[in-house]
Design a protein around this motif. Structure first.
Motif, PDB file in Angstrom:
ATOM      1  N   ALA A 203     -23.111 -14.773 122.641  1.00 13.95           N
ATOM      2  CA  ALA A 203     -22.691 -14.527 121.260  1.00 13.95           C
ATOM      3  C   ALA A 203     -21.819 -15.667 120.722  1.00 13.95           C
ATOM      4  O   ALA A 203     -21.815 -15.944 119.519  1.00 13.95           O
ATOM      5  N   LEU A 204     -21.085 -16.340 121.617  1.00 11.63           N
ATOM      6  CA  LEU A 204     -20.178 -17.406 121.173  1.00 11.63           C
ATOM      7  C   LEU A 204     -20.849 -18.770 121.072  1.00 11.63           C
ATOM      8  O   LEU A 204     -20.267 -19.701 120.506  1.00 11.63           O
ATOM      9  N   ASP A 205     -22.031 -18.919 121.614  1.00  8.78           N
ATOM     10  CA  ASP A 205     -22.705 -20.218 121.594  1.00  8.78           C
ATOM     11  C   ASP A 205     -22.948 -20.670 120.158  1.00  8.78           C
ATOM     12  O   ASP A 205     -23.527 -19.935 119.346  1.00  8.78           O
ATOM     13  N   GLY A 206     -22.475 -21.860 119.840  1.00  6.83           N
ATOM     14  CA  GLY A 206     -22.632 -22.405 118.497  1.00  6.83           C
ATOM     15  C   GLY A 206     -21.575 -21.951 117.518  1.00  6.83           C
ATOM     16  O   GLY A 206     -21.585 -22.362 116.349  1.00  6.83           O
ATOM     17  N   ARG A 207     -20.638 -21.126 117.946  1.00  9.55           N
ATOM     18  CA  ARG A 207     -19.590 -20.608 117.051  1.00  9.55           C
ATOM     19  C   ARG A 207     -18.535 -21.687 116.808  1.00  9.55           C
ATOM     20  O   ARG A 207     -18.106 -22.383 117.717  1.00  9.55           O
ATOM     21  N   VAL A 208     -18.097 -21.800 115.569  1.00  7.56           N
ATOM     22  CA  VAL A 208     -17.040 -22.738 115.193  1.00  7.56           C
ATOM     23  C   VAL A 208     -15.711 -21.993 115.255  1.00  7.56           C
ATOM     24  O   VAL A 208     -15.543 -20.950 114.620  1.00  7.56           O
ATOM     25  N   ILE A 209     -14.781 -22.514 116.031  1.00  4.61           N
ATOM     26  CA  ILE A 209     -13.466 -21.887 116.165  1.00  4.61           C
ATOM     27  C   ILE A 209     -12.398 -22.803 115.591  1.00  4.61           C
ATOM     28  O   ILE A 209     -12.557 -24.024 115.544  1.00  4.61           O
ATOM     29  N   GLN A 210     -11.303 -22.183 115.128  1.00  5.05           N
ATOM     30  CA  GLN A 210     -10.199 -22.934 114.552  1.00  5.05           C
ATOM     31  C   GLN A 210      -9.141 -23.158 115.631  1.00  5.05           C
ATOM     32  O   GLN A 210      -8.613 -22.216 116.202  1.00  5.05           O
ATOM     33  N   ARG A 211      -8.879 -24.441 115.895  1.00  3.83           N
ATOM     34  CA  ARG A 211      -7.878 -24.804 116.887  1.00  3.83           C
ATOM     35  C   ARG A 211      -6.785 -25.621 116.212  1.00  3.83           C
ATOM     36  O   ARG A 211      -6.948 -26.111 115.090  1.00  3.83           O
ATOM     37  N   GLN A 212      -5.656 -25.767 116.907  1.00  2.00           N
ATOM     38  CA  GLN A 212      -4.573 -26.584 116.349  1.00  2.00           C
ATOM     39  C   GLN A 212      -5.022 -28.021 116.138  1.00  2.00           C
ATOM     40  O   GLN A 212      -4.533 -28.714 115.251  1.00  2.00           O
ATOM     41  N   ARG A 213      -5.972 -28.484 116.963  1.00  2.00           N
ATOM     42  CA  ARG A 213      -6.468 -29.845 116.844  1.00  2.00           C
ATOM     43  C   ARG A 213      -7.594 -29.967 115.826  1.00  2.00           C
ATOM     44  O   ARG A 213      -8.191 -31.031 115.664  1.00  2.00           O
ATOM     45  N   GLY A 214      -7.936 -28.855 115.162  1.00  2.00           N
ATOM     46  CA  GLY A 214      -8.998 -28.862 114.177  1.00  2.00           C
ATOM     47  C   GLY A 214     -10.164 -27.996 114.626  1.00  2.00           C
ATOM     48  O   GLY A 214     -10.182 -27.466 115.742  1.00  2.00           O
ATOM     49  N   PRO A 215     -11.171 -27.816 113.794  1.00  2.00           N
ATOM     50  CA  PRO A 215     -12.329 -26.984 114.133  1.00  2.00           C
ATOM     51  C   PRO A 215     -13.082 -27.549 115.349  1.00  2.00           C
ATOM     52  O   PRO A 215     -13.157 -28.754 115.546  1.00  2.00           O
ATOM     53  N   ALA A 216     -13.647 -26.639 116.143  1.00  2.00           N
ATOM     54  CA  ALA A 216     -14.431 -27.043 117.318  1.00  2.00           C
ATOM     55  C   ALA A 216     -15.607 -26.094 117.453  1.00  2.00           C
ATOM     56  O   ALA A 216     -15.516 -24.907 117.137  1.00  2.00           O
ATOM     57  N   THR A 217     -16.746 -26.626 117.905  1.00  2.00           N
ATOM     58  CA  THR A 217     -17.950 -25.826 118.081  1.00  2.00           C
ATOM     59  C   THR A 217     -18.164 -25.541 119.562  1.00  2.00           C
ATOM     60  O   THR A 217     -18.148 -26.457 120.393  1.00  2.00           O
ATOM     61  N   LEU A 218     -18.354 -24.277 119.900  1.00  2.00           N
ATOM     62  CA  LEU A 218     -18.577 -23.873 121.290  1.00  2.00           C
ATOM     63  C   LEU A 218     -20.041 -24.075 121.654  1.00  2.00           C
ATOM     64  O   LEU A 218     -20.934 -23.573 120.964  1.00  2.00           O
ATOM     65  N   SER A 219     -20.269 -24.796 122.741  1.00  2.00           N
ATOM     66  CA  SER A 219     -21.633 -25.002 123.253  1.00  2.00           C
ATOM     67  C   SER A 219     -21.704 -24.355 124.629  1.00  2.00           C
ATOM     68  O   SER A 219     -21.337 -24.966 125.635  1.00  2.00           O
ATOM     69  N   LEU A 220     -22.175 -23.124 124.654  1.00  2.00           N
ATOM     70  CA  LEU A 220     -22.133 -22.347 125.880  1.00  2.00           C
ATOM     71  C   LEU A 220     -23.507 -21.899 126.355  1.00  2.00           C
ATOM     72  O   LEU A 220     -23.616 -21.112 127.297  1.00  2.00           O
ATOM     73  N   ALA A 221     -24.563 -22.381 125.723  1.00  2.00           N
ATOM     74  CA  ALA A 221     -25.908 -21.955 126.118  1.00  2.00           C
ATOM     75  C   ALA A 221     -26.209 -22.433 127.533  1.00  2.00           C
ATOM     76  O   ALA A 221     -26.031 -23.606 127.864  1.00  2.00           O
ATOM     77  N   GLY A 222     -26.670 -21.506 128.383  1.00  2.00           N
ATOM     78  CA  GLY A 222     -27.023 -21.823 129.762  1.00  2.00           C
ATOM     79  C   GLY A 222     -25.844 -22.260 130.607  1.00  2.00           C
ATOM     80  O   GLY A 222     -26.012 -23.011 131.582  1.00  2.00           O
ATOM     81  N   ALA A 223     -24.641 -21.820 130.242  1.00  2.00           N
ATOM     82  CA  ALA A 223     -23.430 -22.260 130.947  1.00  2.00           C
ATOM     83  C   ALA A 223     -23.405 -21.754 132.387  1.00  2.00           C
ATOM     84  O   ALA A 223     -23.851 -20.648 132.700  1.00  2.00           O
ATOM     85  N   THR A 224     -22.872 -22.589 133.266  1.00  2.00           N
ATOM     86  CA  THR A 224     -22.651 -22.218 134.664  1.00  2.00           C
ATOM     87  C   THR A 224     -21.232 -21.693 134.812  1.00  2.00           C
ATOM     88  O   THR A 224     -20.276 -22.344 134.376  1.00  2.00           O
ATOM     89  N   LEU A 225     -21.083 -20.527 135.414  1.00  2.00           N
ATOM     90  CA  LEU A 225     -19.758 -19.914 135.580  1.00  2.00           C
ATOM     91  C   LEU A 225     -19.120 -20.400 136.871  1.00  2.00           C
ATOM     92  O   LEU A 225     -19.759 -20.451 137.922  1.00  2.00           O
ATOM     93  N   ARG A 226     -17.849 -20.765 136.777  1.00  2.00           N
ATOM     94  CA  ARG A 226     -17.098 -21.196 137.961  1.00  2.00           C
ATOM     95  C   ARG A 226     -15.807 -20.378 138.027  1.00  2.00           C
ATOM     96  O   ARG A 226     -14.934 -20.524 137.183  1.00  2.00           O
ATOM     97  N   ASN A 227     -15.715 -19.513 139.027  1.00  2.00           N
ATOM     98  CA  ASN A 227     -14.540 -18.652 139.170  1.00  2.00           C
ATOM     99  C   ASN A 227     -13.352 -19.445 139.701  1.00  2.00           C
ATOM    100  O   ASN A 227     -13.472 -20.209 140.655  1.00  2.00           O
ATOM    101  N   TYR A 228     -12.212 -19.247 139.062  1.00  2.00           N
ATOM    102  CA  TYR A 228     -10.960 -19.824 139.551  1.00  2.00           C
ATOM    103  C   TYR A 228     -10.063 -18.648 139.947  1.00  2.00           C
ATOM    104  O   TYR A 228      -9.341 -18.092 139.131  1.00  2.00           O
ATOM    105  N   ASP A 229     -10.177 -18.244 141.212  1.00  2.00           N
ATOM    106  CA  ASP A 229      -9.430 -17.082 141.689  1.00  2.00           C
ATOM    107  C   ASP A 229      -8.015 -17.474 142.094  1.00  2.00           C
ATOM    108  O   ASP A 229      -7.744 -18.623 142.477  1.00  2.00           O
ATOM    109  N   MET A 230      -7.129 -16.500 142.019  1.00  2.00           N
ATOM    110  CA  MET A 230      -5.752 -16.732 142.448  1.00  2.00           C
ATOM    111  C   MET A 230      -5.713 -16.919 143.960  1.00  2.00           C
ATOM    112  O   MET A 230      -6.269 -16.104 144.700  1.00  2.00           O
ATOM    113  N   PRO A 231      -5.081 -17.993 144.470  1.00  2.00           N
ATOM    114  CA  PRO A 231      -4.980 -18.191 145.921  1.00  2.00           C
ATOM    115  C   PRO A 231      -4.327 -16.985 146.586  1.00  2.00           C
ATOM    116  O   PRO A 231      -3.483 -16.310 145.991  1.00  2.00           O
ATOM    117  N   TRP A 232      -4.708 -16.729 147.845  1.00  2.00           N
ATOM    118  CA  TRP A 232      -4.263 -15.502 148.509  1.00  2.00           C
ATOM    119  C   TRP A 232      -2.743 -15.436 148.638  1.00  2.00           C
ATOM    120  O   TRP A 232      -2.159 -14.354 148.542  1.00  2.00           O
TER     121      TRP A 232
END
Length: 442
Positions: A203-232
């Motif tokens: 749903a977010l792919d191609g969405r334009v978001i407002q950031r402090q640095r200015g507008p940015a477009t999310l490119s998330l199509a076919g994204a690979t997920l990488r988990n960053y878990d909390m160390p034990w």
């Protein structure tokens, strides 16, 4: 090499490299988790997650959130990381049944995108400032008003930056209102609703978001997920940074070390007390602690121990009980969004400590009331054996030593069991003991 021979090699190379080229061109989304109470460990973990996402040039960082709130300092730390991240930060309140309350509201409003799963809720962010008695102060109190106005200004800023409903955010802080995911999207508190993470990214792919640095477009199509878990190790520390756990560890440390100091050589209570003390220090370091509460608890345990030494017959124990209850009540500062101590835990812990010291005190009192058995009276009643015939005098063996014995009645044959009935210096007056204790005397 002829074109005919080169063509098959070219086809093979393309076939081998195509998956790798596709993987290299597909975006990567880092996934972190904000679960449970917000504290210093949580802030450190999410700070590292943001830095790792920036280092890896990820397309976005998704923070799956389910929190009741936590410490204001940690909340500010995390919000600052999100606002200043070069990578878009997406807060996803999930799974169904999760919540984004109290300090969590501020963090999610600081994110570039706020999404919620069906069946989740958000809000209840009114700051609570405790007085020295452990009770919440009035909203007309100058200090409380200052804290409240500061919190309102911050949450409005976060919501305004991301074009969300700043008026409702203020209402959540002032009145602790709470709404569902559907209402949050409808009222522009949240940006969208999604059933799961893949649906959200699509749903977010191609969405334009407002950031402090200015507008940015999310490119998330076919994204690979990488988990960053909390160390034990961080997870273990996070689990014990809990007011209830820290309180129990603190009391165990005091009782264990106190027992070892009053009864040297027992070892086990001392070892357990030191281990609990180290863990309690780690837990208390990550919480907002009221110094007066610690002093009162130490004073209460000190009165318990003193009553074991002094002949007050429980007076100091009552004072220690009152000091322990009062100190426990406001051991933790729940200023703004910090978690407090469970009242029932205070009752149970105080009752357990009181029962423990009453039991020990009864034994101490009973020991004090027993007649003295030192000096000349120490051997009276002891059983020994006649090393030679007592007629009426002879040698007897009592308590590991030879004594001059005098028979109180009739001669006593050598080897007979004797019982001490009196002592005069190094001379024992003895009487024949029953035959059943003869073996004991040897």
């Amino acid at each position: 090499m002829s074109a005919r021979r080169a063509l098959p090699l070219l086809v093979t190379a393309v076939a081998v490299l195509s998956p790798h080229l596709a993987a290299a061109s597909s975006p990567t989304v880092a996934v972190a988790h904000l679960t449970g109470e917000i504290n210093a460990v949580t802030a450190s973990y999410l700070d590292a997650a943001v830095q790792q996402a920036e280092t890896d040039h990820d397309a976005a960082l998704v923070v799956i959130t389910d929190t009741p709130g936590g410490l204001s300092d940690s909340m500010d730390d995390i919000s600052g990381h999100f606002l200043n991240s070069s990578v878009p930060v997406i807060v996803f309140v999930a799974p169904p049944g999760a919540r984004d309350d109290s300090a969590g509201l501020f963090i999610s409003q600081a994110a570039d995108v706020l999404a919620m799963a069906p069946g989740t809720n958000i809000g209840s962010a009114h700051p609570v400032l405790l007085s020295t008695s452990g009770t919440s102060t009035s909203t007309t109190d100058p200090e409380q008003a200052k804290v409240l106005n500061d919190a309102v200004a911050r949450v409005r800023n976060y919501a305004t930056i991301h074009h969300r409903n700043a008026d409702w955010a203020e209402q959540a802080v002032r009145q602790s209102v709470n709404i569902s995911a559907e209402e949050a999207v409808r009222m522009d508190v949240a940006d969208l609703e999604a059933n799961d993470l893949p649906t959200l990214l699509k749903a977010l792919d191609g969405r334009v978001i407002q950031r402090q640095r200015g507008p940015a477009t999310l490119s998330l199509a076919g994204a690979t997920l990488r988990n960053y878990d909390m160390p034990w190790i961080q997870q273990a520390v996070h689990d014990i940074i809990n007011p209830d756990i820290a309180y129990v560890l603190f009391l165990v440390a005091l009782v264990g070390i106190g027992t070892e100091l009053t009864h040297p050589g027992v070892i086990l209570p001392g070892v357990a007390g030191v281990i609990a003390g180290i863990l309690a220090f780690v837990a208390l370091y990550g919480l907002s602690v009221n110094l007066a509460g610690i002093v009162l608890i130490l004073f209460g345990i000190g009165l318990f121990v003193a009553d074991l030494k002094a002949q007050t017959h429980g007076v100091l124990t009552v004072g220690g009980l009152l000091s322990l209850v009062v100190g426990s009540t406001f051991l933790f500062n729940t200023t703004i969004y910090g978690p407090g101590l469970d009242v029932w835990l205070i009752v149970l812990a105080t009752a357990a400590a009181f029962g423990f010291f009453v039991l020990v005190l009864r034994k101490v009192v009973a020991a004090r009331l027993r007649p003295a058995v030192t000096g000349d009276d120490a051997l009276i009643g002891s059983v020994g054996s006649a090393r030679e015939e007592l007629n009426p005098q002879g040698l007897v063996f009592v308590d590991g030593a030879l004594w001059k014995g005098v028979a109180a009645q009739a001669p006593i044959p050598a080897g007979s069991a004797v019982r001490v009935i009196a002592r005069d210096g190094l001379t024992l007056q003895v009487a024949a003991a029953p035959a059943a204790v003869k073996e004991e005397s040897r």
